[in-house]
Design a protein around this motif. Structure first.
Motif, PDB file in Angstrom:
ATOM      1  N   GLY A  59       0.810  -1.211   0.000  1.00  0.00           N
ATOM      2  CA  GLY A  59       0.000   0.000   0.000  1.00  0.00           C
ATOM      3  C   GLY A  59       0.844   1.261   0.000  1.00  0.00           C
ATOM      4  O   GLY A  59       2.065   1.228  -0.057  1.00  0.00           O
ATOM      5  N   ASN A  60       0.154   2.366   0.058  1.00  0.00           N
ATOM      6  CA  ASN A  60       0.804   3.677   0.054  1.00  0.00           C
ATOM      7  C   ASN A  60       1.189   4.063   1.473  1.00  0.00           C
ATOM      8  O   ASN A  60       0.409   3.880   2.407  1.00  0.00           O
ATOM      9  CB  ASN A  60      -0.150   4.725  -0.529  1.00  0.00           C
ATOM     10  N   ARG A  61       2.380   4.593   1.614  1.00  0.00           N
ATOM     11  CA  ARG A  61       2.881   5.001   2.921  1.00  0.00           C
ATOM     12  C   ARG A  61       3.492   6.395   2.826  1.00  0.00           C
ATOM     13  O   ARG A  61       3.979   6.809   1.768  1.00  0.00           O
ATOM     14  CB  ARG A  61       3.956   4.026   3.428  1.00  0.00           C
ATOM     15  N   VAL A  62       3.471   7.092   3.951  1.00  0.00           N
ATOM     16  CA  VAL A  62       4.087   8.418   4.043  1.00  0.00           C
ATOM     17  C   VAL A  62       5.529   8.228   4.480  1.00  0.00           C
ATOM     18  O   VAL A  62       5.812   7.513   5.440  1.00  0.00           O
ATOM     19  CB  VAL A  62       3.345   9.310   5.049  1.00  0.00           C
ATOM     20  N   VAL A  63       6.438   8.875   3.765  1.00  0.00           N
ATOM     21  CA  VAL A  63       7.857   8.867   4.112  1.00  0.00           C
ATOM     22  C   VAL A  63       8.227  10.299   4.494  1.00  0.00           C
ATOM     23  O   VAL A  63       8.008  11.233   3.727  1.00  0.00           O
ATOM     24  CB  VAL A  63       8.731   8.370   2.935  1.00  0.00           C
ATOM     25  N   ILE A  64       8.768  10.452   5.697  1.00  0.00           N
ATOM     26  CA  ILE A  64       9.124  11.767   6.243  1.00  0.00           C
ATOM     27  C   ILE A  64      10.632  11.865   6.353  1.00  0.00           C
ATOM     28  O   ILE A  64      11.294  10.910   6.774  1.00  0.00           O
ATOM     29  CB  ILE A  64       8.508  11.955   7.644  1.00  0.00           C
ATOM     30  N   GLU A  65      11.185  13.025   6.014  1.00  0.00           N
ATOM     31  CA  GLU A  65      12.613  13.267   6.203  1.00  0.00           C
ATOM     32  C   GLU A  65      12.823  13.886   7.577  1.00  0.00           C
ATOM     33  O   GLU A  65      12.476  15.036   7.811  1.00  0.00           O
ATOM     34  CB  GLU A  65      13.138  14.219   5.128  1.00  0.00           C
ATOM     35  N   LEU A  66      13.364  13.091   8.501  1.00  0.00           N
ATOM     36  CA  LEU A  66      13.668  13.557   9.854  1.00  0.00           C
ATOM     37  C   LEU A  66      15.091  13.172  10.219  1.00  0.00           C
ATOM     38  O   LEU A  66      15.575  12.122   9.794  1.00  0.00           O
ATOM     39  CB  LEU A  66      12.717  12.917  10.879  1.00  0.00           C
ATOM     40  N   THR A  67      15.730  14.004  11.017  1.00  0.00           N
ATOM     41  CA  THR A  67      17.050  13.653  11.538  1.00  0.00           C
ATOM     42  C   THR A  67      16.874  12.580  12.615  1.00  0.00           C
ATOM     43  O   THR A  67      15.761  12.338  13.094  1.00  0.00           O
ATOM     44  CB  THR A  67      17.740  14.879  12.165  1.00  0.00           C
ATOM     45  N   LYS A  68      17.969  11.959  13.023  1.00  0.00           N
ATOM     46  CA  LYS A  68      17.903  10.940  14.087  1.00  0.00           C
ATOM     47  C   LYS A  68      17.367  11.540  15.386  1.00  0.00           C
ATOM     48  O   LYS A  68      16.579  10.914  16.097  1.00  0.00           O
ATOM     49  CB  LYS A  68      19.266  10.307  14.305  1.00  0.00           C
ATOM     50  N   LYS A  69      17.784  12.757  15.687  1.00  0.00           N
ATOM     51  CA  LYS A  69      17.325  13.430  16.899  1.00  0.00           C
ATOM     52  C   LYS A  69      15.811  13.671  16.836  1.00  0.00           C
ATOM     53  O   LYS A  69      15.099  13.460  17.822  1.00  0.00           O
ATOM     54  CB  LYS A  69      18.064  14.765  17.060  1.00  0.00           C
ATOM     55  N   GLU A  70      15.324  14.083  15.674  1.00  0.00           N
ATOM     56  CA  GLU A  70      13.888  14.304  15.499  1.00  0.00           C
ATOM     57  C   GLU A  70      13.119  12.988  15.574  1.00  0.00           C
ATOM     58  O   GLU A  70      12.035  12.932  16.166  1.00  0.00           O
ATOM     59  CB  GLU A  70      13.623  15.012  14.169  1.00  0.00           C
ATOM     60  N   GLN A  71      13.677  11.920  15.014  1.00  0.00           N
ATOM     61  CA  GLN A  71      13.036  10.607  15.088  1.00  0.00           C
ATOM     62  C   GLN A  71      12.891  10.151  16.533  1.00  0.00           C
ATOM     63  O   GLN A  71      11.857   9.601  16.922  1.00  0.00           O
ATOM     64  CB  GLN A  71      13.833   9.567  14.292  1.00  0.00           C
ATOM     65  N   GLU A  72      13.920  10.374  17.333  1.00  0.00           N
ATOM     66  CA  GLU A  72      13.862  10.006  18.745  1.00  0.00           C
ATOM     67  C   GLU A  72      12.827  10.850  19.489  1.00  0.00           C
ATOM     68  O   GLU A  72      12.094  10.344  20.337  1.00  0.00           O
ATOM     69  CB  GLU A  72      15.241  10.150  19.403  1.00  0.00           C
ATOM     70  N   ALA A  73      12.768  12.142  19.172  1.00  0.00           N
ATOM     71  CA  ALA A  73      11.801  13.030  19.822  1.00  0.00           C
ATOM     72  C   ALA A  73      10.370  12.612  19.493  1.00  0.00           C
ATOM     73  O   ALA A  73       9.502  12.600  20.371  1.00  0.00           O
ATOM     74  CB  ALA A  73      12.043  14.474  19.393  1.00  0.00           C
ATOM     75  N   VAL A  74      10.130  12.216  18.250  1.00  0.00           N
ATOM     76  CA  VAL A  74       8.795  11.804  17.808  1.00  0.00           C
ATOM     77  C   VAL A  74       8.312  10.595  18.609  1.00  0.00           C
ATOM     78  O   VAL A  74       7.144  10.509  18.980  1.00  0.00           O
ATOM     79  CB  VAL A  74       8.812  11.500  16.284  1.00  0.00           C
ATOM     80  N   LYS A  75       9.209   9.684  18.913  1.00  0.00           N
ATOM     81  CA  LYS A  75       8.842   8.468  19.648  1.00  0.00           C
ATOM     82  C   LYS A  75       8.457   8.759  21.098  1.00  0.00           C
ATOM     83  O   LYS A  75       7.791   7.953  21.731  1.00  0.00           O
ATOM     84  CB  LYS A  75       9.992   7.466  19.617  1.00  0.00           C
ATOM     85  N   LYS A  76       8.858   9.917  21.612  1.00  0.00           N
ATOM     86  CA  LYS A  76       8.610  10.249  23.013  1.00  0.00           C
ATOM     87  C   LYS A  76       7.422  11.180  23.226  1.00  0.00           C
ATOM     88  O   LYS A  76       7.105  11.530  24.358  1.00  0.00           O
ATOM     89  CB  LYS A  76       9.864  10.895  23.613  1.00  0.00           C
ATOM     90  N   ILE A  77       6.764  11.582  22.162  1.00  0.00           N
ATOM     91  CA  ILE A  77       5.645  12.521  22.287  1.00  0.00           C
ATOM     92  C   ILE A  77       4.439  11.796  22.890  1.00  0.00           C
ATOM     93  O   ILE A  77       4.069  10.716  22.443  1.00  0.00           O
ATOM     94  CB  ILE A  77       5.282  13.135  20.916  1.00  0.00           C
ATOM     95  N   SER A  78       3.827  12.416  23.876  1.00  0.00           N
ATOM     96  CA  SER A  78       2.659  11.826  24.534  1.00  0.00           C
ATOM     97  C   SER A  78       1.405  12.007  23.670  1.00  0.00           C
ATOM     98  O   SER A  78       1.372  12.842  22.762  1.00  0.00           O
ATOM     99  CB  SER A  78       2.424  12.495  25.890  1.00  0.00           C
ATOM    100  N   LYS A  79       0.397  11.230  23.983  1.00  0.00           N
ATOM    101  CA  LYS A  79      -0.877  11.319  23.269  1.00  0.00           C
ATOM    102  C   LYS A  79      -1.444  12.739  23.374  1.00  0.00           C
ATOM    103  O   LYS A  79      -1.930  13.292  22.383  1.00  0.00           O
ATOM    104  CB  LYS A  79      -1.872  10.312  23.846  1.00  0.00           C
ATOM    105  N   GLU A  80      -1.362  13.330  24.547  1.00  0.00           N
ATOM    106  CA  GLU A  80      -1.884  14.686  24.750  1.00  0.00           C
ATOM    107  C   GLU A  80      -1.163  15.696  23.861  1.00  0.00           C
ATOM    108  O   GLU A  80      -1.797  16.569  23.270  1.00  0.00           O
ATOM    109  CB  GLU A  80      -1.745  15.101  26.227  1.00  0.00           C
ATOM    110  N   ASN A  81       0.155  15.565  23.746  1.00  0.00           N
ATOM    111  CA  ASN A  81       0.908  16.484  22.887  1.00  0.00           C
ATOM    112  C   ASN A  81       0.600  16.260  21.414  1.00  0.00           C
ATOM    113  O   ASN A  81       0.551  17.208  20.638  1.00  0.00           O
ATOM    114  CB  ASN A  81       2.408  16.384  23.155  1.00  0.00           C
TER     115      ASN A  81
END
Length: 136
Positions: A59-81
């Protein structure tokens, strides 16, 4: 004996408060400014499963250009944020794209609504409802 218990109780209370303040401070200092509708670099691609036999499209997927630091930050974002980002006019579309990528959600419908204005008009409400139910 009473003095000993009072000191022990005080240390327990202050120790717990010190730990809770520390975790709140770390979450508050997370820089999420890269989740911005004007800055996000993305593409929607047709993905294939290369470990499947025979190789097939998944299927179709979204590919985002993020740095490693941004990728790590994304994984830590809470549901509320995430919900705050999805409701902000400056980050709603980019947050949605990142979530599509993070959760490996099929992005076929985004092919037609790959513009933030079209997405807001036709899909935002539906996507918000989806994320409210599926965010961890």
């Amino acid at each position: 004996m009473k003095n000993y218990l009072l000191i022990l109780f005080s240390l327990t209370i202050f120790g717990c408060n010190a730990q809770s303040n520390k975790t709140t401070k770390n979450k508050a200092t997370m820089d999420l400014s890269f989740i911005n509708n004007e800055k996000i670099k993305h593409s929607i691609v047709l993905m294939s499963c290369d470990t499947c036999a025979p190789i097939r499209n998944i299927g179709n997927r979204v590919v985002i250009e993020l740095t490693k630091k941004e990728q790590e930050a994304v994984k830590k974002i809470s549901k509320e944020n995430w919900l705050k980002l999805l409701n902000s006019e400056t980050s709603d579309f980019s947050a949605n794209l990142i979530l599509y990528s993070l959760y490996d959600k099929d992005a076929f419908i985004l092919l037609r609504n790959d513009d933030k204005e079209q997405w807001r008009k036709y899909m935002k409400t539906e996507d918000l409802d989806y994320w409210k139910l599926h965010l961890k």
